[in-house]
Structure formats: structure tokens, C-alpha cells
Design an enzyme around this catalytic site. Structure first.
Site, PDB file in Angstrom:
ATOM      1  CG  ASP A  86      -1.928  -0.779   1.401  1.00  0.00           C
ATOM      2  OD1 ASP A  86      -2.438  -1.099   0.342  1.00  0.00           O
ATOM      3  OD2 ASP A  86      -2.336  -1.120   2.526  1.00  0.00           O
ATOM      4  CG  ASP A 121      -5.371  -0.709   5.212  1.00  0.00           C
ATOM      5  OD1 ASP A 121      -6.163  -1.013   4.302  1.00  0.00           O
ATOM      6  OD2 ASP A 121      -4.697   0.331   5.208  1.00  0.00           O
ATOM      7  CG  ASN A 145      25.306 -36.152  14.286  1.00  0.00           C
ATOM      8  OD1 ASN A 145      26.020 -35.696  15.179  1.00  0.00           O
ATOM      9  ND2 ASN A 145      24.001 -36.017  14.277  1.00  0.00           N
ATOM     10  CG  ASN A 162      24.033 -37.535  20.662  1.00  0.00           C
ATOM     11  OD1 ASN A 162      23.855 -36.824  19.675  1.00  0.00           O
ATOM     12  ND2 ASN A 162      23.047 -38.052  21.347  1.00  0.00           N
ATOM     13  CG  ASP A 218      23.436 -33.977  18.340  1.00  0.00           C
ATOM     14  OD1 ASP A 218      24.403 -33.824  17.578  1.00  0.00           O
ATOM     15  OD2 ASP A 218      22.547 -34.833  18.167  1.00  0.00           O
TER      16      ASP A 218
HETATM   17  P1  ATP Z   1      -3.592   3.183  -0.311  1.00  0.00           P
HETATM   18  O1  ATP Z   1      -4.511   2.281  -1.040  1.00  0.00           O
HETATM   19  O2  ATP Z   1      -2.186   3.112  -0.739  1.00  0.00           O
HETATM   20  O3  ATP Z   1      -3.762   3.162   1.162  1.00  0.00           O
HETATM   21  P2  ATP Z   1      -5.093   5.558  -0.394  1.00  0.00           P
HETATM   22  O4  ATP Z   1      -5.230   5.615   1.068  1.00  0.00           O
HETATM   23  O5  ATP Z   1      -4.843   6.857  -1.069  1.00  0.00           O
HETATM   24  O6  ATP Z   1      -3.964   4.632  -0.862  1.00  0.00           O
HETATM   25  P3  ATP Z   1      -7.850   5.050  -0.478  1.00  0.00           P
HETATM   26  O7  ATP Z   1      -7.880   5.161   0.996  1.00  0.00           O
HETATM   27  O8  ATP Z   1      -8.641   3.992  -1.156  1.00  0.00           O
HETATM   28  O9  ATP Z   1      -6.390   4.896  -1.005  1.00  0.00           O
HETATM   29  O10 ATP Z   1      -8.274   6.468  -1.041  1.00  0.00           O
HETATM   30  C1  ATP Z   1      -8.575   6.668  -2.404  1.00  0.00           C
HETATM   31  C2  ATP Z   1      -9.002   8.093  -2.642  1.00  0.00           C
HETATM   32  O11 ATP Z   1     -10.179   8.368  -1.903  1.00  0.00           O
HETATM   33  C3  ATP Z   1      -7.976   9.124  -2.183  1.00  0.00           C
HETATM   34  O12 ATP Z   1      -7.096   9.449  -3.213  1.00  0.00           O
HETATM   35  C4  ATP Z   1      -8.828  10.306  -1.800  1.00  0.00           C
HETATM   36  O13 ATP Z   1      -9.088  11.108  -2.945  1.00  0.00           O
HETATM   37  C5  ATP Z   1     -10.135   9.675  -1.381  1.00  0.00           C
HETATM   38  N1  ATP Z   1     -10.222   9.580   0.083  1.00  0.00           N
HETATM   39  C6  ATP Z   1      -9.333   9.027   0.907  1.00  0.00           C
HETATM   40  N2  ATP Z   1      -9.731   9.103   2.188  1.00  0.00           N
HETATM   41  C7  ATP Z   1     -10.910   9.745   2.182  1.00  0.00           C
HETATM   42  C8  ATP Z   1     -11.837  10.143   3.182  1.00  0.00           C
HETATM   43  N3  ATP Z   1     -11.643   9.893   4.480  1.00  0.00           N
HETATM   44  N4  ATP Z   1     -12.953  10.794   2.796  1.00  0.00           N
HETATM   45  C9  ATP Z   1     -13.179  11.040   1.496  1.00  0.00           C
HETATM   46  N5  ATP Z   1     -12.351  10.691   0.507  1.00  0.00           N
HETATM   47  C10 ATP Z   1     -11.220  10.060   0.829  1.00  0.00           C
END
Ligand code: ATP
Length: 931
Positions: free
Chosen positions: A335, A655, A721, A749, A753
Site C-alpha cells: 500500500d 488493512d 554426526n 552426542n 548436538d
Molecule cells: P492506499 O490504497 O495506498 O492506502 P489511499 O489511502 O490513497 O492509498 P484510499 O484510501 O482507497 O487509497 O483512497 C482513495 C481516494 O479516496 C484518495 O485518493 C482520496 O481522494 C479519497 N479519500 C481518501 N480518504 C478519504 C476520506 N476519508 N474521505 C473522502 N475521501 C477520501
């Protein structure tokens, strides 16, 4: 023991919330007070389910006597008593007891290490106490606690639901039902209702798959449903690892070979006129010496200790096989947010129509503010600016983060993206509390990685309903029909949409994470109860777009260096992110993961390119890609499977709830301990307790070190051994007297060992371990080369011992006292040569006299202790009598020293020849390339 203080027989599901809270003296909004919780914890004990599968110490000890070899040795000891050889009988029994104690201690240590790891993986729970939300160890939950349940959480106790918003729970662990069960607060009839149908209850050991809610704990520990069945799902199942499988097989082959050889020795001895009983004793003791019974136990212990080492470095290994797989990893799919970056978001800039506004300050501290074209914007100016107030309001209200500030620290509960928006509003003097008072929230659809947006509905100051939304810019722009600029709303034309996307690209190119924000005024006559999630989703169309907010998320410390380590270690890193391609590409560039060793570029791919791929297409694309952006959890699964079809060993981080299938499919699923859901942690083999990519690579390195260590101690044990076998076999075939007595063989041994072999298994990292390509998990433990090396080194130990024996015999004669003397010289030589040989085995190519000579203190300790014990055998008269050895002269000592050091010199010469050869072939290969 935990129990339910129920004074009525009415089941919990049939009581109203008022009845429930009065029966359990708790508050459905504020939870228990800390004082009551402490008193209840003292009264009922911790919330733990008693494990029934722990093996008793006695069973573990008795297990040590199960092997056929030990039983044969017992028989030999008894025969000793029967024929009046009491001293030998006692000595054999002492050896058996010592052997069993060592085996027992090793296994016990391994079991303890494993259970310590189990405790480290202790689950947490979110509760309200004294009206404050907090995270506590699930063990400390008490009856009456108000727990908070979010998608991805494990349910920490049995509880009655008091609020539910699309709450659904997977109860397969308890009921076998594979579909998630929707939950609600509705009271059920006071009749017997099956567990699976108790819709207003949640049960310990199940997991929340979607929605959120809160519940009041009704039973804990063994009083919970799962506690009553007594089958708590084990978080660390003790199944055999592939390595253990390979070892068992190796043991079997070795056992057959050793038994055949020992049989041959017995027959040859008898044919030469040696007494049958003596030969059987020699044969059995040789077999015991040659078969490393402790192999499996030492391996398990090595893995378990390795797991503890990893745990100290923030990688919690939940399943033993993962340790080996980690060492063999060829691809890490990671990620971005939080793993490669710090997940500490700070808003850097905003785009409102044609205006670009910068934000100063870092982290969650309140220092900093807004700056437009170099001029700071003061709170009054901000309040008078309709575009600014609107975007700040949406950001702060369509938001679930709570920041708890104290003098010393700021604790963030919730998503850091949301926290950054809360801090932004606070920097402009808008507090979350005052905004919520002005615009109370009625409904919400939380953010998820699939929809990439969050929606909330609020009642405005004049009673009108308003919908706020924020999410990925492209998602928000396509859901918008108009645009707000300085208080004026106008239709969003295609060209304006394009301009917004250009603004977004410009922000993303600076590695900013960008969010689009929008709103919609809802009809005043809308019925609140009609605002179901489905209705909300369809209402979230035709929005009014307000602007973009860009936030930075700095790279984690050390992550750039660790990428370079991965390159030299032959590990490819693929970034898989839900974020936009442009942002991800810029971060990949900063990490240098987008270039190959030859300087050519690896691809960066947007998820839309993946939609039409067939299996072959997937296999091709995963081979050349460094970044997958905007991927869904299903794409992650496809990526893992395609990589595996290409022959890669894949480590994958995740996650979310939806990451579980990809984590399970990966060779090593790695869940994030801090921000990961319980579902992801449950599906993973490894939990990174600091969510850090650097930790993952550290764990890979440890995985390599551990497997190398296991191979190293096998190398040592087998060569020693084999040497012992030959020391008896060769003289037997040549018609010489035997150089070793039965007890001497058993003594050797135990000497080799145990301590030196274990110490070799504790080697720390080797300097070049991450400069070699990963080993194939299907490769046999002992390669052909290593087997040949073991054979050669065993022979070398035997020959050096036999030379000492012959010279001793030459000096003192081969009969009576003279033979005893020669035997003692051989016994000492073999023992000491084996101890010195431990240093040979540390590296197959590098000299023992390198800078690493003193890095393994355990080995030095083991060798010194064993050498002292060995010296006791010729200096303590009682031991001399038992082992039938004699005191040594200075001349003997010189002979023993020479023959002990000879193997070291020989191995050093061989290693030097190997290194020179390798250098020559490298140089000639280089020359060929140049020419
Ligand atoms: P990764 O998958 O590496 O964790 P990431 O956290 O950017 O990356 P997502 O959490 O799926 O991936 O977020 C994707 C997109 O959604 C982000 O680029 C952002 O534009 C939007 N986003 C992220 N968090 C929020 C939030 N809490 N509320 C609204 N939009 C969000």
C-alpha cells in the site's frame, strides 16, 4: 470467572435497552465510569476464554521417551545392570535423563516463545467510559461496558446492540453461517431463539463486516457463547511448516541410512569376534549419536525465537510457515498511504475556482494558516469569504476524525485524511463542536475504498437539510452538475470540468493527495426516515462542486534506503494504491521503484486498464508494472494470483475488510497493526505493529537469516554426526580396535548436538544476506553441493581423529593401557575438532577470521562451556572412570591440538581457493562482456 450479573431469567435479546441498562447499571451513551469498570474487573476477572489445548509439562516430558532409540538405550542400560556392569548401566540412564531434559527444555522454550507471541497479538476494543471514547485491551472489558463496533472490528465480548447503522456481522466462527447477518436494536420475543437469529446481539469471536454500531457487554470470558463451546479460534495455529515437513523427511532418510550403517557396523564387529552385546551397545549409541533427534525441536525453537526477534522489530508473525516464506519473498506489493508514507496528512493547498490558496504549518499542530498570493488570510477575512467557509465547513463536517489534544500530545481517533481537514478548519478558528452544533448530522455513508467518497446529511440553521460530500476528485466531479464560486452557483460545463481535472493533476504532480468537496441542498419537505443508504447514494448526484483540497503525506524515514536494499536483494516492489495515478507515480519516482537496474522504466498502470484483461494479460502486466493506481480490493487479489502464476513468492500488505481475500491468497499476507481492521489482521500471516514498509523488509531479512541458520545448524550437526559414524565405521572395516567407547559416543552426542548447534541457530544477520537473490521455497534444504560438503567435512573430522588415534597407538601401543590412552586422544580430538568446526560452518565461503568472528557471543559461550566440560572428562577421576578415559600428557595435548586445528586450516584453504576461483571467473566473465 466472568459471569453475567443477571437477576432475571429473561434473555438479554428480549429486554429493552432501558431494562438492559438498569440490570447492568450502565449508561447507553456514556458507558461505565472508570471506577465501576475497575471494580467489576476485580470482581469478574479478565475477559479471556480459557484455552483447553495447552499440553501439560508432564506430557511434554514423557514425549521425550517415546522414540524407539531411547527405548533401545533403556534396554541397553538395563542389560548393563543385569550383567553386573552397574557403572555403565547408571551412566547410560544418566545420559537418557540428560537427553530427555535437553529435549524437554528445547520444546518447552519453543512452546513458551509461541505463547508469548500469542499474548503480543492481544486484541483491543473501543469503549466509552465516563463518556469518553477510548481503546483498551479487550481483556479489560467488563459486563456493562459500552463498546463501539466499526466495520472490520472483531467483536470482543457478547453484547446487546444499542445503536446500529447498517451493522452486519460475520458469525461463521460461531454458527457456521457464511453470509453476514444484519443487526438491529429491535427487541426480540422472550422465547428460545437460535444464536444465528439473535439479531440484536453480537458475539465474541465474530467480526463486523460493514456499518457501525454500539453495544453493551452482557457476558465476558468463558461466559460468552464461544467460551461456553470452548473453541476459541486459535490466532496462532500450531501447524507443521513446510520446513518442518522437509526436515521430517530428511530425518526419515537419515534414520534409514544411519540404521543400515549401524547394522553393518554391528555385523562387521561380531564377525571380527567382538561380543554381540558390546556391538549392539555401540550400534545403538552410534545410531543415537548420528540421528539428530532434536532437529525438529531446535528448528521450532529457532523459528519461535526468530519470531520473537521479529516481534521486537514490530513484525508479529502469526503463523510459523510465514517465516520461511518471508525469506523467499520475490515481490512485495505494498500500500502507499501509511506504509510507504507516514499517514500524517497536512493540508498544503486549496483550489477554489481560479484561486489557489496555500496552507502553512505541519502535522496536527495548530500553528499556521491560509495564504493567498503571498498574503496571509485573517479569520475575519475567511469568515467573510463564502467559498472558503463552505469548503472548510464541508471538510470539517463530512468527517469522522476526533482529535484529542493535551499539553504533551495530540491523539487522532479516526482517519488521518479527515484529521487533516479538522486541523485545517481549526487553523481558521472553526471548531468541530461549534460546526456540529450549527449543522447536526442526521445520516452518513462512511468513506470506503470502493466508492472513494464519504457522504453526510445535516440539518442547517434554518431547518433545511443539506448533503455534504468529499472524495476522489474524479468521483466528485462526475457526481456534480454545478459549481460554486464566491457565493454564485453556475452549471458545470465540460470545459470547466476539464480545468478542474487539470488543477487536480497539477496538485497530484506535487505528490499531494487530492480530495474534491461538494454539497447539495435537499428539498425541505424530505422525510428524514426516507434517508436510507440507498436513497442517500442516489441523492448524491447532481452535486454542486466547491473545490479541491491537496494534502501532503511525507515519505516514511528510511523507506528510500530500504528500496535500494530490496533491489540488491532481488525483491521487486509494487505499489498498489487507491490514490490517483499522478500522485502515486510521483511517489514511485521519489522511491526509485519505477526504474529497473538497467535504467529502463517500469510501467505505472491505472485500474481502468485492468478491466478487460484475461489471465495472460494479467500475468504480462504484473511483470512490468511498478505502480497500480485506483485499484479495488478485487484487483489486488488478481494481482497476487497473476504474480504467483508467474512463479513469484508474494508478500502483500492490506488493512481493509475487503483486503482479506488478497491477504489470504498471498504467500505472506501482511496486515497493518495500527490502522488495519481485525478482519485483515485475522487473514494475515504477519501483522506489522508500526505499519511501516521498513519493518516488512526487516522481516524479510530475518526470514532469510532464520532459514540460513537452520541450514547452518543442520550442516554442523550432520557433518559432526557423519564424522562420528566414520570414526567407528572405518576402524571396524580396517580391523582396528574401536577408538570410542559407548559412553564416549553418547557424551559426544550431547556435547555437539546441543549447545553449539543451538548457538549456530542464533546467528544474527549476515552482512550480505540482503545482497543475495531469494532462495526458492521449493529448493531442497540440503543442496547437492551442501550434501557433498557435509560428506567431505565429516570425512575430514574422522580422518583427523583417526590420525590422532593411530599416532596415539603408535606411541602407546594398541593393547591394554596403551589402547585406553590412544582412545582418549581420539575422543579428545574428535570433541575439540567438532567444537572448532562450528566456526567453519558459520560461512560456507567467508573466512572464519573475518570481522564477524566475535559477533555470535552465544557460539563462543557454547564452545567454551563445552571445551571445559570436555577437559573435565580427562581431569576429574570419577568422570575418567565412567568414560574409561585416562589423563593426558603434554605430548598428547600437542597431538590433539594439531589434529583439532587441522580441519580449520583445511577448510580455510578450501574457502580461499573457492574465493580466488570465484573472483577469477567473475573477472573473466567481466572481460568477456567488455570484449
Ligand atoms: P492506499 O490504497 O495506498 O492506502 P489511499 O489511502 O490513497 O492509498 P484510499 O484510501 O482507497 O487509497 O483512497 C482513495 C481516494 O479516496 C484518495 O485518493 C482520496 O481522494 C479519497 N479519500 C481518501 N480518504 C478519504 C476520506 N476519508 N474521505 C473522502 N475521501 C477520501
Amino acid at each position: 470467572m466472568a459471569s453475567t450479573p443477571a437477576d432475571s431469567s429473561e434473555p438479554w435479546y428480549a429486554r429493552s435497552i432501558v431494562e438492559l441498562t438498569s440490570a447492568l447499571t450502565t449508561d447507553p451513551e456514556r458507558g461505565l465510569t472508570a471506577a465501576v469498570a475497575t471494580a467489576r474487573l476485580a470482581r469478574d476477572g479478565p475477559n479471556v476464554v480459557t484455552r483447553t489445548d495447552a499440553r501439560s509439562l508432564l506430557a511434554l516430558f514423557l514425549d521425550q521417551f517415546r522414540s524407539a532409540m531411547v527405548l533401545m538405550l533403556v534396554a541397553a542400560g538395563i542389560a548393563g545392570f543385569a550383567t553386573g556392569d552397574t557403572l555403565e548401566g547408571i551412566a547410560i540412564l544418566v545420559v537418557i535423563a540428560l537427553n530427555a531434559s535437553i529435549g524437554f527444555a528445547t520444546e518447552w522454550r519453543a512452546a513458551r516463545a509461541l505463547s508469548a507471541l500469542r499474548e503480543l497479538a492481544e486484541p483491543m476494543a473501543r469503549v466509552h467510559r465516563d463518556g469518553e471514547e477510548m481503546r483498551i485491551a479487550a481483556q479489560s472489558l467488563v459486563v456493562g461496558d459500552l463498546i463501539v463496533l466499526n466495520a472490520g472490528d472483531g467483536v470482543p465480548a457478547d453484547a446487546r446492540i444499542v445503536s446500529a447503522m447498517q451493522l452486519a456481522v460475520a458469525e461463521a466462527a460461531l454458527t457456521g453461517e457464511s453470509l453476514s447477518v444484519p443487526k438491529s436494536v429491535n427487541v426480540l420475543p422472550a422465547e428460545v431463539i437460535a444464536l444465528g437469529d439473535r439479531r440484536n446481539m453480537v458475539f465474541h469471536g465474530t467480526v463486523v463486516t460493514s456499518g457501525r454500531g454500539s453495544a453493551i457487554v452482557t457476558s465476558i470470558g468463558d461466559a460468552t457463547e464461544i467460551g461456553r463451546i470452548g473453541t476459541l479460534i486459535d490466532t496462532v495455529p500450531d501447524r507443521a511448516t513446510p520446513l518442518e515437513g522437509k526436515l521430517t523427511q530428511l530425518n526419515r532418510v537419515l534414520m534409514i541410512a544411519v540404521l543400515a550403517l549401524c547394522g553393518l557396523i554391528v555385523v562387521a564387529g561380531v564377525l571380527r569376534g567382538v561380543a554381540l552385546r558390546h556391538m549392539i551397545e555401540v550400534g545403538v549409541s552410534l545410531a543415537i549419536a548420528a540421528v539428530p533427534e532434536g532437529l525438529l525441536a531446535v528448528t521450532t525453537m529457532t523459528l519461535a525465537i526468530g519470531m520473537q526477534r521479529m516481534a521486537r522489530r514490530h513484525a508479529l508473525v502469526r503463523r510459523l510457515p510465514a517465516v520461511e516464506a518471508l525469506g523467499a519473498t520475490t515481490v512485495i506489493c505494498s500500500d502507499k498511504t501509511g506504509t510507504l508514507t507516514r499517514n500524517e496528512m497536512t493540508v498544503r493547498s486549496m483550489q477554489l475556482g481560479g484561486r489557489r490558496i496555500d496552507v502553512t504549518g505541519t502535522g496536527y499542530v495548530l500553528a499556521g494558516g491560509l495564504v493567498e498570493r503571498g498574503v496571509p488570510l485573517l479569520p475575519d477575512a475567511i469568515r467573510a469569504d463564502p467559498s472558503l467557509t463552505l469548503i472548510l465547513r464541508i471538510g470539517a463536517l463530512c468527517n469522522d476524525a476526533v482529535l484529542k489534544r493535551s499539553e504533551s500530545e495530540t491523539i487522532v481517533l479516526g482517519d488521518p485524511t479527515d484529521a487533516a481537514l479538522t486541523v485545517l478548519a481549526e487553523k481558521c478558528d472553526l471548531t468541530r463542536e461549534s460546526l456540529h452544533r450549527e449543522f447536526p448530522r442526521l445520516r452518513e455513508i462512511p468513506f470506503d475504498s470502493d466508492s472513494k467518497r464519504m457522504i453526510t446529511v445535516h440539518r442547517g440553521p434554518q431547518g433545511a437539510l443539506v448533503l455534504f460530500a468529499k472524495g476522489a476528485p474524479a468521483v466528485m466531479l462526475s457526481a456534480s452538475a454545478s459549481v460554486h464560486d464566491d457565493g454564485i452557483v453556475s452549471p458545470l460545463s465540460d470545459s470547466a470540468r476539464k480545468v478542474w481535472l487539470q488543477h487536480n493533476d497539477a496538485m497530484a504532480k506535487d505528490a499531494l493527495r487530492v480530495l474534491g468537496l461538494a454539497y447539495k441542498n435537499l428539498a425541505t419537505d424530505i422525510d428524514e426516515s426516507a434517508l436510507t443508504p440507498a436513497a442517500l447514494s442516489s441523492l448524491a448526484q447532481g452535486l454542486t462542486f466547491v473545490g479541491l483540497i491537496g494534502m501532503i503525506d511525507p515519505l516514511r524515514d528510511g523507506v528510500v534506503d530500504v528500496m535500494a536494499t530490496c533491489r540488491t536483494a532481488g525483491i521487486r516492489v509494487i505499489m498498489i494504491t487507491g490514490d490517483q495515478l499522478v500522485t502515486a507515480t510521483e511517489i514511485a519516482r521519489q522511491l526509485h521503484i519505477d526504474v529497473r537496474a538497467d535504467g529502463s522504466r517500469r510501467r505505472t498502470v491505472h485500474a481502468r486498464e485492468l478491466t478487460a484483461l484475461d489471465a495472460g494479460g494479467w500475468e504480462a502486466i504484473v511483470r512490468e508494472t511498478a505502480v497500480f493506481a485506483r485499484v479495488s480490493p478485487e484487483d489486488k487479489l488478481q494481482i497476487v494470483q497473476a504474480l504467483q502464476r508467474n512463479g513469484d513468492v508474494v508478500a502483500m500488505t492490506g488493512d481493509g475488510v475487503n483486503d482479506a481475500p488478497a491477504l489470504k491468497a498471498a504467500d505472506i499476507g501482511i496486515a497493518m497493526g495500527l490502522r488495519g481492521t481485525d478482519v485483515a489482521k485475522d487473514a494475515a500471516d504477519v501483522v506489522s505493529t508500526d505499519d511501516n514498509f521498513v519493518t516488512i523488509v526487516g522481516a524479510v531479512e530475518q526470514g532469510r537469516v532464520l532459514v540460513n541458520n537452520i541450514v547452518r545448524f543442520i550442516h554442523y550437526l550432520f557433518s559432526c554426526n557423519f564424522g562420528e559414524l566414520l570414526v567407528v565405521f572405518i576402524p571396524m572395516m580396517l580391523g582396528w580396535p574401536l577408538p570410542l567407547g559407548v559412553l564416549e559416543i553418547l557424551w559426544l552426542n550431547m556435547l555437539t548436538d546441543v549447545l553449539p548447534a543451538m548457538a549456530l541457530a542464533l546467528e544474527a544477520s549476515e552482512p550480505d544476506v540482503m545482497r543475495r537473490p531469494p532462495r526458492s521455497p521449493s529448493a531442497p534444504l540440503l543442496s547437492r553441493n551442501l550434501t557433498a560438503l557435509i560428506g567431505a567435512q565429516g570425512l575430514m573430522l574422522a580422518v583427523c581423529t583417526l590420525i590422532a588415534f593411530r599416532v596415539g597407538g603408535f606411541w602407546y601401543g594398541f593393547t591394554g593401557e596403551g589402547l585406553l590412552h590412544a582412545e582418549t586422544v581420539a575422543f579428545m580430538t574428535l570433541a575439540m575438532a567438532q567444537l572448532v568446526h562450528a566456526f567453519n560452518v558459520r560461512s560456507r565461503t567467508e573466512t572464519a577470521f573475518s570481522a564477524q568472528l566475535f559477533t555470535n557471543g552465544w557460539l563462543w559461550g557454547a564452545v567454551v562451556v563445552c571445551a571445559l566440560l570436555q577437559i573435565l572428562t580427562v581431569t576429574v577421576p570419577a568422570l575418567r572412570r565412567v568414560l574409561e578415559s585416562t589423563a593426558l600428557t603434554r605430548q598428547d595435548c600437542l597431538l590433539i591440538t594439531a589434529c583439532t586445528l587441522a580441519p580449520l586450516v583445511l577448510v580455510e584453504l578450501a574457502k580461499t581457493a573457492f574465493r580466488v576461483g570465484a573472483r577469477v571467473s567473475q573477472a573473466s566473465a567481466g572481460g568477456l562482456k567488455e570484449s
